[in-house]
Design an enzyme around this catalytic site. Sequence first.
Site, PDB file in Angstrom:
ATOM      1  CG  ASP A 192       2.791 -11.837   1.422  1.00 37.56           C
ATOM      2  OD1 ASP A 192       3.222 -12.965   1.084  1.00 37.56           O
ATOM      3  OD2 ASP A 192       1.868 -11.255   0.831  1.00 37.56           O
TER       4      ASP A 192
ATOM      5  N   GLY B 239       2.035 -21.716   2.376  1.00 39.67           N
ATOM      6  CA  GLY B 239       2.147 -23.136   2.724  1.00 39.67           C
ATOM      7  C   GLY B 239       3.434 -23.777   2.246  1.00 39.67           C
TER       8      GLY B 239
ATOM      9  CG  ASP C 158      -2.891 -14.865  -2.591  1.00 42.32           C
ATOM     10  OD1 ASP C 158      -2.109 -15.426  -1.808  1.00 42.32           O
ATOM     11  OD2 ASP C 158      -2.716 -13.722  -3.030  1.00 42.32           O
TER      12      ASP C 158
HETATM   13  C1  GLA Z   1       0.065 -12.065  -1.396  1.00 38.11           C
HETATM   14  C2  GLA Z   1      -0.694 -12.584  -0.167  1.00 38.11           C
HETATM   15  C3  GLA Z   1      -2.070 -11.935  -0.117  1.00 38.11           C
HETATM   16  C4  GLA Z   1      -1.940 -10.417  -0.083  1.00 38.11           C
HETATM   17  C5  GLA Z   1      -1.113  -9.945  -1.268  1.00 38.11           C
HETATM   18  C6  GLA Z   1      -0.783  -8.469  -1.164  1.00 38.11           C
HETATM   19  O1  GLA Z   1      -0.510 -12.494  -2.579  1.00 38.11           O
HETATM   20  O2  GLA Z   1      -0.809 -13.969  -0.200  1.00 38.11           O
HETATM   21  O3  GLA Z   1      -2.778 -12.387   1.009  1.00 38.11           O
HETATM   22  O4  GLA Z   1      -1.343 -10.046   1.114  1.00 38.11           O
HETATM   23  O5  GLA Z   1       0.118 -10.652  -1.358  1.00 38.11           O
HETATM   24  O6  GLA Z   1       0.071  -8.057  -2.182  1.00 38.11           O
END
Ligand code: GLA
Length: 389
Positions: A155, A194, A215
């Site tokens: 991430d 993305g 998200d």
């Molecule tokens: C980001 C990701 C989420 C999740 C959070 C965890 O926002 O996009 O899917 O993994 O971090 O902190």
Amino acid sequence: MKPQNRKLWIACGIMALLACAWPDAPSFAQSLRLAATPPMGWNDWYQYQCRVSDAIVRANVDVLVSSGMRDVGYKYVNIDDCWQGKRDAQGFIHPNSRFPDMKALADYIHSKGLKFGLYSSPGPRTCTNFEGSYQHEKQDAETYAKWGVDFLKYDWCSAGKVYRPDQMQAAYRKMHEALESTGRPIVFSLCQYGLEGVWSWGASVGGNMWRTTDDIGGDFNRVSLFGFMQNGLGKYAGPGHWNDPDILQIGLGRLNHNEELTQMSLWCLLAAPLLAGNNLTKMSNDTLKILTNPEVIALDQDPKGIEGHRAWQEGPLEVWVKPLSGDSMAVGLFNRSESPLPVTVRFKAIGMKDNVRVRDLWEWKDLGRFHGHYTAQVPRHGVVLLKLQ
Ligand code: GLA
């Protein structure tokens, strides 16, 4: 030479040429083996955030098995953010006190016939400020392999502070190479919302799936906005590498029954990874039924791996299609409006013959043969999901 032998030689030749021209390319065979169909499993984030613990994961694992979810394909158990503790003097990462023994947890998951997923970031910190993998990529990959990790969600989070956007691909490739050098097959899941048109390069840096959106957590407006926005990305996905519009919101309490059917249907038409995000230990029968309808999951897992697309739209009414193996076609009739409305699919317009057998996949019902078109009344925010043959 027999024609089938000739084809084999040509295929070998093409693969050898590719390997010479593009030595860093992730092995095609490897990514196919890892994610021939869209990965399915469970992720704790939307239900538990930083409350996640060993006990919570085990409790959900038990239900993955007892509910039958494992047996319809949900096999990855993915721990998201917040598992990390401190690095030791040598720089190796250790879990925090909510995860007393990560290897023992992985063994438990494996003993149930499931696979184990973890989460990190190419940046120094994760999105909730735990340790990321920046400058520890190789060490972390070794640790994951030692624990028995089968899936890594990587991430972006704080990586923007240490990398420029044009270094993003290299940052992901670095972890891919670290994972590969462990020799353990680990599904690599890119998460950077993305950015930078990831769909056009995700596979080339070793991604088996990549998030195409921010998200998704939210109500129907957000789920449908992100889901229906996927149209056009299909050409980038296929066996081994998939577009990922984020975790299923089914059973999380923000969608009603018809809205949940819409998300499940659309994600399956999109050949999206299916990661349940709910508390499995408190799941209703209705949630379980939506998550485990085998005929619906079969669309998602169809071996051709073709991502569906929008074939028709008029305002809030949409028809989506996904070609399947065996010359059949999955069709979703969607109604995003505030009242029930009829939606029609015209067979010729979606490349089918005039005379078609129609099955309703949520009703488990053969509807018979139809000529030219099929029309259904579709509920508000709902869907009628069909298989045409
Ligand atoms: C980001 C990701 C989420 C999740 C959070 C965890 O926002 O996009 O899917 O993994 O971090 O902190």
